[in-house]
Design an enzyme around this catalytic site. Sequence first.
Site, PDB file in Angstrom:
ATOM      1  N   LYS A   1     135.213-114.269 -16.105  1.00 44.49           N
ATOM      2  CA  LYS A   1     135.202-113.651 -15.134  1.00 44.49           C
ATOM      3  C   LYS A   1     136.297-114.943 -13.893  1.00 44.49           C
ATOM      4  O   LYS A   1     136.524-116.141 -14.414  1.00 44.49           O
ATOM      5  CB  LYS A   1     134.005-113.277 -14.285  1.00 44.49           C
TER       6      LYS A   1
ATOM      7  N   SER B   1     130.696-106.629  -9.397  1.00 40.16           N
ATOM      8  CA  SER B   1     131.550-106.992  -9.420  1.00 40.16           C
ATOM      9  C   SER B   1     132.197-107.945 -10.823  1.00 40.16           C
ATOM     10  O   SER B   1     133.851-108.136 -10.982  1.00 40.16           O
ATOM     11  CB  SER B   1     131.497-108.663  -8.598  1.00 40.16           C
TER      12      SER B   1
ATOM     13  N   SER C   1     125.978-106.958 -11.145  1.00 41.53           N
ATOM     14  CA  SER C   1     127.078-107.725 -10.878  1.00 41.53           C
ATOM     15  C   SER C   1     127.744-107.854 -13.106  1.00 41.53           C
ATOM     16  O   SER C   1     129.048-107.227 -13.060  1.00 41.53           O
ATOM     17  CB  SER C   1     128.054-108.407 -10.600  1.00 41.53           C
TER      18      SER C   1
END
Length: 451
Positions: free
Chosen positions: A74, A149, A173
Amino acid sequence: MGAADLAAAFRSGAVSPVEAAEAVLDRAEAINPELNAFTLIDRAGALAAAAASERRWKDGAPLSDVDGVPTTLKDIVWVEGWSVRYGSTTTSNAPCQADAPSVALLRKAGAVFIGQTTTPEFGWKAITDSALFGVTRNPWNPEKTPGGSSGGAAVAAAVGAGVFHLGTDGGGSIRIPASFTGIVGHKPTFGRVAAYPASPFGTVAHIGPMTRSTADAAAMLKAMSGRDLRDWAQGEGVLTPLDDEAGFSLAGKRVGYWSQPASGTVDPEIARIVEAGVARLAAAGAIVEPVTLPAENLLDLFHHHWFTGAAARVAGIAEQARAAVDLGLLETARAGSAFTSTQLVQAQIRRGEFGAAMDKMLGEFDFLVSPATALPAFDAGLELPKDSGFKRWTEWAGFSYPINLSQQPACVIPCGLTAAGLPVGFQIVGARGADARVLSAAASLEAIFTG
């Protein structure tokens, strides 16, 4: 192919790490124009790492059982040699000089880094879009959000653009996008995976695996777990080992069914699909009882922690650059700035009381289960479902953020589809340190739900 199948193929020579990397890179490049899962696809770096892995397997000396496994990271964790932008136009594109602890352990295990996945600006919300990289879309229906996220990681997992995918989870997330895209997402016990640099969102923020199966989630978590002295909040990092629980059975397990979120209401279709999953859990011999979480205004409590974290994050941005920051993040930061230091300390005390009550509950139950989200994926590019009446994403995330406050492990697996063909996630929560048992329960349910 999952990690274990790849390792067997690498060992026998039936498949090479280079072939696996090429297939994943081709897939990532094919899906990215429509779905926007990646901020970076590092073909040259991945193929070089895969070639080194291939040599190790041929020599009979792999670094680990996951050597050569294609992995995404990420855009919120440091990766040596890559710029990490946190989805923000306010950050530098200078390359990082060191790996984050989780990245370093995956690299040490021989994982092949394919690229970086999308996140909203600084990971502040539970959907994935940013001014820097645009809107990320759900592969089940590109008009819908994949959540966030860690939305890019979820999309990459769902479409097979990688085997291991590193996500972060400060209020859901990992678990929310896992639910919205039909994959497995595991938020570990806090401290199982070290974090550095420290998150402004503090000790509600976790790092964990996102994969297509519980077996892959367990393998990835084992590879990225461990003590790192840069992470003081990790404590000693000594937790129950992640060894497989041989002979694990759901029969006789006492399970609490948490059916009402800490905020918002459950979509009736979600409730029906999850309740069918709970019925199958009971049919497997588990003793299921309804539960409610310990009394506390958990939305308010989470806001004290999350909003003040947003304020700290925005305070670190040069004032002249803040006009480019996501308006919702600025509003959240202003709300966080309005809390006094006394209120924040009081919230920390309240959190401790809630966490202790949750520890007590998980001492009485083997697991809690719940919907992963109270609603299915909604339109991409929106923080909130249309006409919901919500003010912030936290209000519809009432099955996820309480478990960030309590720091317990929680795994999400797919349990069905809505009439519109959108995935529905099923959440399993365990006692702190009991990640192996949570993953064993998730694996048993995975077999039931897909059988």
